[in-house]
Write a protein that holds these residues in place. Structure first.
Motif, PDB file in Angstrom:
ATOM      1  N   LYS A  43       0.839  -1.200   0.000  1.00 44.67           N
ATOM      2  CA  LYS A  43       0.000   0.000   0.000  1.00 44.67           C
ATOM      3  C   LYS A  43       0.875   1.252   0.000  1.00 44.67           C
ATOM      4  O   LYS A  43       2.075   1.176   0.301  1.00 44.67           O
ATOM      5  N   TYR A  47       5.017   1.646   0.577  1.00 47.45           N
ATOM      6  CA  TYR A  47       5.575   2.364   1.728  1.00 47.45           C
ATOM      7  C   TYR A  47       6.497   3.496   1.274  1.00 47.45           C
ATOM      8  O   TYR A  47       7.510   3.800   1.934  1.00 47.45           O
ATOM      9  N   LYS A 129     -13.039  -8.637   7.603  1.00 49.04           N
ATOM     10  CA  LYS A 129     -12.117  -8.252   8.677  1.00 49.04           C
ATOM     11  C   LYS A 129     -12.846  -8.178  10.016  1.00 49.04           C
ATOM     12  O   LYS A 129     -13.926  -7.612  10.124  1.00 49.04           O
ATOM     13  N   ARG A 136      -9.965  -0.205  14.788  1.00 50.88           N
ATOM     14  CA  ARG A 136      -9.979   0.584  13.552  1.00 50.88           C
ATOM     15  C   ARG A 136     -11.018  -0.073  12.651  1.00 50.88           C
ATOM     16  O   ARG A 136     -12.198   0.031  12.940  1.00 50.88           O
ATOM     17  N   HIS A 155      -6.198  -7.831  12.833  1.00 54.02           N
ATOM     18  CA  HIS A 155      -4.933  -7.078  12.857  1.00 54.02           C
ATOM     19  C   HIS A 155      -4.515  -6.843  14.303  1.00 54.02           C
ATOM     20  O   HIS A 155      -5.335  -6.448  15.130  1.00 54.02           O
ATOM     21  N   SER A 189       1.253  -9.462  10.899  1.00 55.71           N
ATOM     22  CA  SER A 189       2.011  -8.472  10.139  1.00 55.71           C
ATOM     23  C   SER A 189       3.500  -8.763  10.380  1.00 55.71           C
ATOM     24  O   SER A 189       3.844  -9.774  10.998  1.00 55.71           O
ATOM     25  N   SER A 190       4.377  -7.890   9.916  1.00 58.14           N
ATOM     26  CA  SER A 190       5.823  -8.133  10.067  1.00 58.14           C
ATOM     27  C   SER A 190       6.183  -8.421  11.517  1.00 58.14           C
ATOM     28  O   SER A 190       6.925  -9.358  11.816  1.00 58.14           O
ATOM     29  N   ARG A 204       0.737 -11.511   6.487  1.00 63.11           N
ATOM     30  CA  ARG A 204       0.373 -10.300   5.726  1.00 63.11           C
ATOM     31  C   ARG A 204       1.380  -9.209   6.080  1.00 63.11           C
ATOM     32  O   ARG A 204       1.215  -8.499   7.052  1.00 63.11           O
ATOM     33  N   VAL A 205       2.449  -9.129   5.301  1.00 60.55           N
ATOM     34  CA  VAL A 205       3.613  -8.356   5.737  1.00 60.55           C
ATOM     35  C   VAL A 205       4.041  -7.272   4.756  1.00 60.55           C
ATOM     36  O   VAL A 205       3.891  -7.412   3.544  1.00 60.55           O
ATOM     37  N   GLY A 206       4.577  -6.216   5.307  1.00 61.03           N
ATOM     38  CA  GLY A 206       5.095  -5.108   4.493  1.00 61.03           C
ATOM     39  C   GLY A 206       6.507  -4.745   4.886  1.00 61.03           C
ATOM     40  O   GLY A 206       7.485  -5.090   4.216  1.00 61.03           O
ATOM     41  N   LEU A 207       6.638  -4.103   6.023  1.00 67.16           N
ATOM     42  CA  LEU A 207       7.917  -3.501   6.434  1.00 67.16           C
ATOM     43  C   LEU A 207       9.125  -4.427   6.331  1.00 67.16           C
ATOM     44  O   LEU A 207      10.177  -4.033   5.821  1.00 67.16           O
ATOM     45  N   TYR A 333       8.154   3.469   9.225  1.00 66.63           N
ATOM     46  CA  TYR A 333       7.069   3.565   8.242  1.00 66.63           C
ATOM     47  C   TYR A 333       6.878   5.019   7.785  1.00 66.63           C
ATOM     48  O   TYR A 333       6.740   5.301   6.609  1.00 66.63           O
TER      49      TYR A 333
HETATM   50  C1  LIG Z   1       0.035  -2.102   6.699  1.00 64.90           C
HETATM   51  C2  LIG Z   1      -0.661  -3.296   7.156  1.00 64.90           C
HETATM   52  C3  LIG Z   1       0.012  -4.518   7.298  1.00 64.90           C
HETATM   53  C4  LIG Z   1       1.510  -4.674   7.129  1.00 64.90           C
HETATM   54  O1  LIG Z   1       2.162  -4.264   8.278  1.00 64.90           O
HETATM   55  P1  LIG Z   1       3.753  -4.375   8.415  1.00 64.90           P
HETATM   56  O2  LIG Z   1       4.019  -3.973   9.794  1.00 64.90           O
HETATM   57  O3  LIG Z   1       4.325  -3.415   7.417  1.00 64.90           O
HETATM   58  O4  LIG Z   1       4.126  -5.761   8.093  1.00 64.90           O
HETATM   59  C5  LIG Z   1      -0.740  -5.634   7.625  1.00 64.90           C
HETATM   60  N1  LIG Z   1      -2.067  -5.547   7.836  1.00 64.90           N
HETATM   61  C6  LIG Z   1      -2.746  -4.388   7.730  1.00 64.90           C
HETATM   62  C7  LIG Z   1      -4.199  -4.364   7.997  1.00 64.90           C
HETATM   63  C8  LIG Z   1      -2.057  -3.222   7.410  1.00 64.90           C
HETATM   64  O5  LIG Z   1      -2.722  -2.073   7.337  1.00 64.90           O
END
Ligand SMILES: *Cc1c(COP(=O)(O)O)cnc(C)c1O
Length: 348
Positions: A43, A47, A129, A136, A155, A189-190, A204-207, A333
């Motif tokens: 997203k 980042y 969700k 949130r 989450h 998440s991460s 479900r990972v980003g960072l 972030y």
């Molecule tokens: C941004 C986001 C993530 C990823 O989080 P990271 O800490 O970057 O891994 C996962 N789930 C949701 C709902 C998010 O908004």
């Protein structure tokens, strides 16, 4: 001769480099540790790193099963890049977005009864969700079962707090048990991957994809994948008692050699780092002196043998977003998302 970074005819004053091999290693490490395929969260222009550069790396990796973005516009962009995998829209769906969701085959995350009404009887697969403590998006008391539900998620609000996270993990498990069909289940998440939740099917990972640690104590072996460098525009020696930058928040105590760097808060270096952080030149720390300005930052060069046109390091494997963020009083972030489009992107 100055080392060339992007070979742009118009010159190149700052560059963000993405190291492909590090991104690949981090994805493999996340898959190894979590034991599950990834929903890669890219997203907000990945980042701030640049989705145009990050998505082509990730789409080649078998460990990445799906992508997640914040809004429909970001999802459409992925489809236009030719990405065929599932694209989750984390931020739900608004009435005027229904057509695009259908046309581009996007997968909204339903978090509100209104989202269900918008989807109506359309043949659209979606995830649901649940709010297990984030406060949130997500359903708190309602249970949504519908043949079009292909996944469910929740989450973690405070992954560093084990006790609370365990509560969320338990609450979500009770919801998961109510689905009798085989669906995707994702929570971690991460930071959350440390819990290795047994009942989820994906992480479900980003960072962490970029090699940034989401927690101080993080058991995964990651490699920072992003570096940022900027050019030296001018060097000079100021006498003692000379103010530096707007507001004269710094005054030289002695004769001082300063460098003006082509990187300011418009490029993403937050003003809160004024008189705090430092940049790097060949292992030398160059402290930031005076207020950071829109396009330039002034550093104390000391005895480093810097010349005009040289590159200094803002972020690197040794100097991560995380470290800089701590000094700026924020999180990696936010720093990453602040890197502006003026900073050239390069994949190596
Ligand atoms: C941004 C986001 C993530 C990823 O989080 P990271 O800490 O970057 O891994 C996962 N789930 C949701 C709902 C998010 O908004």
């Amino acid at each position: 001769m100055v080392e060339g970074y992007c070979g742009a005819l118009l010159g190149c004053r700052s560059v963000l480099r993405i190291k492909r091999s590090a991104v690949e290693e981090n994805v493999r490490e996340l898959f190894r540790f979590g034991g599950k395929k990834l929903i890669a969260v890219i997203k907000s222009d990945a980042y701030g790193i640049g989705v145009k550069y990050v998505a082509p790396i990730l789409r080649e990796l078998p460990e990445v099963e799906s992508f997640a973005v914040a809004c429909v516009e970001e999802g459409v962009l992925l489809r236009e890049m030719g990405i065929k995998r599932e694209v989750l829209i984390l931020g739900g769906i608004l009435p005027e977005e229904l057509e695009a969701v259908k046309e581009y085959g996007l997968t909204p995350v339903v978090s509100d009864i209104e989202h269900l009404k918008i989807i109506g009887n359309e043949d659209i697969k979606f995830h649901v969700k649940y709010d297990t403590g984030m406060g949130r998006l997500g359903f708190v008391d309602e249970f949504v079962d519908d043949p079009r539900v292909v996944g469910i998620m929740s989450h973690l609000s405070t992954p560093a707090d084990e006790e609370f996270s365990r509560k969320q993990i338990e609450r979500f498990e009770a919801i998961v048990r109510r689905y009798s069909r085989k669906i995707k289940v994702h929570l971690e998440s991460s930071a959350g991957v440390i819990y290795r939740v047994p009942y989820t099917t994906h992480i479900r990972v980003g960072l962490a994809i970029y090699g940034e640690k989401p927690l101080k104590e993080y058991p995964l072996r990651l490699r920072p994948a992003v570096s940022i460098r900027a050019r030296v525009l001018s060097l000079k020696t100021l006498p003692a008692g000379h103010p530096i930058s707007y507001g004269r928040t710094f005054v030289t105590e002695r004769e001082m050699r300063i460098g003006v760097i082509a990187f300011g808060y418009a490029d993403g270096l937050m003003k809160s780092l004024s008189n705090r952080g430092y940049l790097l030149y060949e292992g030398n720390k160059l402290p930031i002196v005076g207020n950071i300005t829109m396009d330039m930052t002034i550093v104390d060069v000391g005895t480093a043998n810097v010349r005009v046109g040289d590159w200094v390091t803002v972020v690197s494997e040794e100097r991560t977003f995380g470290e800089l963020a701590r000094e700026a009083g924020t999180i990696p972030y936010e720093l990453m998302c602040n890197v502006s489009s003026r900073v050239k992107r390069e994949v190596t």
